[in-house]
Design a protein around this motif. Structure first.
Motif, PDB file in Angstrom:
ATOM      1  N   PRO A 170       0.823  -1.216   0.000  1.00 17.68           N
ATOM      2  CA  PRO A 170       0.000   0.000   0.000  1.00 17.68           C
ATOM      3  C   PRO A 170       0.853   1.260   0.000  1.00 17.68           C
ATOM      4  N   GLU A 171       0.280   2.355  -0.415  1.00 17.91           N
ATOM      5  CA  GLU A 171       1.005   3.626  -0.429  1.00 17.91           C
ATOM      6  C   GLU A 171       1.305   4.090   0.991  1.00 17.91           C
ATOM      7  N   ILE A 172       2.545   4.522   1.209  1.00 21.47           N
ATOM      8  CA  ILE A 172       2.942   5.086   2.502  1.00 21.47           C
ATOM      9  C   ILE A 172       2.929   6.604   2.333  1.00 21.47           C
ATOM     10  N   THR A 173       1.914   7.255   2.835  1.00 20.93           N
ATOM     11  CA  THR A 173       1.815   8.708   2.697  1.00 20.93           C
ATOM     12  C   THR A 173       2.745   9.394   3.688  1.00 20.93           C
ATOM     13  N   ASP A 174       3.021  10.685   3.434  1.00 16.55           N
ATOM     14  CA  ASP A 174       3.830  11.461   4.374  1.00 16.55           C
ATOM     15  C   ASP A 174       3.165  11.501   5.741  1.00 16.55           C
ATOM     16  N   GLU A 175       1.837  11.599   5.745  1.00 18.31           N
ATOM     17  CA  GLU A 175       1.103  11.675   7.017  1.00 18.31           C
ATOM     18  C   GLU A 175       1.259  10.375   7.811  1.00 18.31           C
ATOM     19  N   TYR A 176       1.174   9.234   7.096  1.00 19.61           N
ATOM     20  CA  TYR A 176       1.315   7.962   7.803  1.00 19.61           C
ATOM     21  C   TYR A 176       2.748   7.800   8.309  1.00 19.61           C
ATOM     22  N   ALA A 177       3.741   8.178   7.489  1.00 23.92           N
ATOM     23  CA  ALA A 177       5.142   8.085   7.915  1.00 23.92           C
ATOM     24  C   ALA A 177       5.380   8.929   9.166  1.00 23.92           C
ATOM     25  N   GLU A 178       4.768  10.114   9.216  1.00 23.38           N
ATOM     26  CA  GLU A 178       4.929  10.973  10.400  1.00 23.38           C
ATOM     27  C   GLU A 178       4.262  10.351  11.618  1.00 23.38           C
ATOM     28  N   SER A 179       3.121   9.705  11.427  1.00 24.51           N
ATOM     29  CA  SER A 179       2.448   9.062  12.557  1.00 24.51           C
ATOM     30  C   SER A 179       3.281   7.907  13.100  1.00 24.51           C
ATOM     31  N   VAL A 180       3.947   7.151  12.209  1.00 30.08           N
ATOM     32  CA  VAL A 180       4.834   6.076  12.654  1.00 30.08           C
ATOM     33  C   VAL A 180       6.030   6.664  13.411  1.00 30.08           C
ATOM     34  N   SER A 181       6.577   7.764  12.904  1.00 29.85           N
ATOM     35  CA  SER A 181       7.683   8.442  13.568  1.00 29.85           C
ATOM     36  C   SER A 181       7.290   8.833  14.990  1.00 29.85           C
ATOM     37  N   ASN A 182       6.100   9.380  15.143  1.00 30.19           N
ATOM     38  CA  ASN A 182       5.631   9.800  16.473  1.00 30.19           C
ATOM     39  C   ASN A 182       5.493   8.606  17.409  1.00 30.19           C
ATOM     40  N   ARG A 183       5.072   7.449  16.865  1.00 33.36           N
ATOM     41  CA  ARG A 183       4.956   6.258  17.705  1.00 33.36           C
ATOM     42  C   ARG A 183       6.329   5.784  18.168  1.00 33.36           C
ATOM     43  N   TYR A 184       7.318   5.861  17.285  1.00 31.51           N
ATOM     44  CA  TYR A 184       8.674   5.469  17.679  1.00 31.51           C
ATOM     45  C   TYR A 184       9.209   6.408  18.763  1.00 31.51           C
ATOM     46  N   ILE A 185       8.981   7.697  18.614  1.00 31.14           N
ATOM     47  CA  ILE A 185       9.449   8.667  19.604  1.00 31.14           C
ATOM     48  C   ILE A 185       8.718   8.447  20.929  1.00 31.14           C
ATOM     49  N   GLU A 186       7.445   8.090  20.861  1.00 35.20           N
ATOM     50  CA  GLU A 186       6.680   7.800  22.075  1.00 35.20           C
ATOM     51  C   GLU A 186       7.327   6.641  22.834  1.00 35.20           C
ATOM     52  N   LEU A 187       7.718   5.609  22.110  1.00 30.51           N
ATOM     53  CA  LEU A 187       8.358   4.486  22.790  1.00 30.51           C
ATOM     54  C   LEU A 187       9.675   4.915  23.421  1.00 30.51           C
ATOM     55  N   TYR A 188      10.465   5.695  22.675  1.00 22.81           N
ATOM     56  CA  TYR A 188      11.742   6.160  23.216  1.00 22.81           C
ATOM     57  C   TYR A 188      11.532   6.864  24.560  1.00 22.81           C
ATOM     58  N   GLU A 189      10.578   7.765  24.585  1.00 21.80           N
ATOM     59  CA  GLU A 189      10.366   8.558  25.799  1.00 21.80           C
ATOM     60  C   GLU A 189       9.808   7.710  26.938  1.00 21.80           C
ATOM     61  N   HIS A 190       8.978   6.724  26.602  1.00 19.64           N
ATOM     62  CA  HIS A 190       8.447   5.863  27.655  1.00 19.64           C
ATOM     63  C   HIS A 190       9.519   4.931  28.217  1.00 19.64           C
ATOM     64  N   ILE A 191      10.285   4.297  27.335  1.00 22.73           N
ATOM     65  CA  ILE A 191      11.231   3.292  27.816  1.00 22.73           C
ATOM     66  C   ILE A 191      12.449   3.906  28.481  1.00 22.73           C
ATOM     67  N   THR A 192      12.850   5.109  28.053  1.00 20.09           N
ATOM     68  CA  THR A 192      14.028   5.734  28.651  1.00 20.09           C
ATOM     69  C   THR A 192      13.671   6.700  29.767  1.00 20.09           C
ATOM     70  N   GLY A 193      12.422   7.187  29.782  1.00 24.18           N
ATOM     71  CA  GLY A 193      12.043   8.196  30.757  1.00 24.18           C
ATOM     72  C   GLY A 193      12.647   9.553  30.450  1.00 24.18           C
ATOM     73  N   GLU A 194      13.157   9.732  29.229  1.00 22.56           N
ATOM     74  CA  GLU A 194      13.794  10.995  28.832  1.00 22.56           C
ATOM     75  C   GLU A 194      13.074  11.592  27.629  1.00 22.56           C
ATOM     76  N   SER A 195      13.209  12.896  27.470  1.00 24.62           N
ATOM     77  CA  SER A 195      12.645  13.555  26.294  1.00 24.62           C
ATOM     78  C   SER A 195      13.522  13.277  25.080  1.00 24.62           C
ATOM     79  N   PHE A 196      12.892  13.074  23.936  1.00 24.03           N
ATOM     80  CA  PHE A 196      13.630  12.818  22.707  1.00 24.03           C
ATOM     81  C   PHE A 196      14.106  14.137  22.105  1.00 24.03           C
TER      82      PHE A 196
END
Length: 318
Positions: free
Chosen positions: A265-291
């Motif tokens: 399926p097509e990966i839109t810029d909007e979907y790519a940004e939403s995936v990016s935000n999910r990855y950053i969310e995990l970083y901040e949760h697992i490390t307890g630090e701001s990205f």
């Protein structure tokens, strides 16, 4: 938002480069490796056609933190992180297996269980389990490490009998797998998360075993939120999770599992940004630090090349 999807560096004393699904690995004088975590993303053993901004930085920085926080359990390959997307470490000869350890029945294991599978990689599974239910104790379900195509499930007995890993080395990496996972679960628990499953890779250098590659990142691991886990399990509801599984589910919903005749399926810029935000969310949760999103994103490749060359030059002086 920019993403680094290809690299073509030529570092000092570089011997060769291996372009993996998401990482590009540069051999420096057959002694060190420069591992670049690109912004490529893969699922169902295929690289998606669009990169995910900040994904490489997320993966590299999480892995670096966990390599440091588990160095008392076993030696690992990491020497330095000269750039947010790069780790430099010792070159090891990797074992041709991935050590997957699971504490909860979910993902591909659940899909197999639902179809009637009651033995996974030589490990007997109890009857009557439900999706996202905990195993009585974590189970290790290794896979062969394929250069191309799908990794294949394999049992401990097959690994040893086929001499993929010696019995002595397997005993070491099996013990490390359980201890690393227990440490990862402890750290996750302090952040309100459950480390559900993960995979580790090991190798040898000068006759000594090492932990190599990444650990406890959203590409190699699955995390559930601890809050609400039991209630959702009792109701048969999906768990809130931080992992790459949401990308797999999105692809499944768009009729893609990398099977013959299926179209990505097509990966839109909007979907790519939403995936990016999910990855950053995990970083901040697992490390307890701001990205840190402020790192220079103009010419990512030029930044990496400068930082790595500076590190290699300084190491040569030592």
């Amino acid at each position: 938002m920019k993403a680094l999807t290809t690299t073509n560096f030529n570092f000092n004393k570089q011997r060769n480069v291996y372009h993996g699904k998401v990482r590009d690995v540069y051999d420096i004088n057959n002694d060190l490796i420069v591992m670049v975590a690109t912004d490529r993303i893969s699922a169902f053993d295929v690289v998606l056609p669009k990169g995910i901004p900040f994904k490489g930085q997320v993966l590299n920085q999480i892995a670096a933190k966990f390599l440091d926080q588990t160095a008392d359990i076993c030696p690992n390959w990491k020497l330095a992180t000269p750039d947010p997307m790069v780790t430099v470490g010792l070159k090891c000869e990797g074992f041709k297996v991935e050590m997957i350890i699971r504490s909860i029945l979910t993902g591909s294991a659940w899909r197999a269980y639902k179809e009637g599978c009651r033995e996974l990689c030589g490990v007997k599974l109890p009857d009557g389990m439900h999706e996202n239910e905990r195993f009585p104790e974590p189970i290790i379900t290794p896979t062969t490490k394929a250069d191309e195509g799908h990794d294949m499930n394999i049992s401990k007995e097959e690994i040893i009998s086929q001499n993929i890993v010696s019995a002595e080395d397997y005993a070491i990496i099996e013990d490390w797998t359980r201890k690393l996972f227990a440490r990862g679960q402890e750290i996750a628990s302090r952040q309100g998360l459950i480390l559900v499953d993960t995979k580790y890779e090991f190798g040898k250098r000068d006759g000594k075993c090492y932990l190599i590659d990444e650990i406890h990142t959203p590409d190699s691991s699955r995390y559930f939120y601890a809050e609400g886990y039991e209630e959702r399990l009792a109701k048969g509801e999906p768990q809130r999770q931080l992992s790459k599984e949401f990308v797999r589910q999105w692809l499944i919903e768009h009729n893609f599992m990398n099977e013959p005749g299926q179209t990505m399926p097509e990966i839109t810029d909007e979907y790519a940004e939403s995936v990016s935000n999910r990855y950053i969310e995990l970083y901040e949760h697992i490390t307890g630090e701001s990205f840190d999103r402020t790192i220079e994103q103009g010419d990512i490749a030029a930044r990496i090349e400068q930082n790595v060359n500076r590190y290699l030059a300084e190491r040569t002086k030592e």
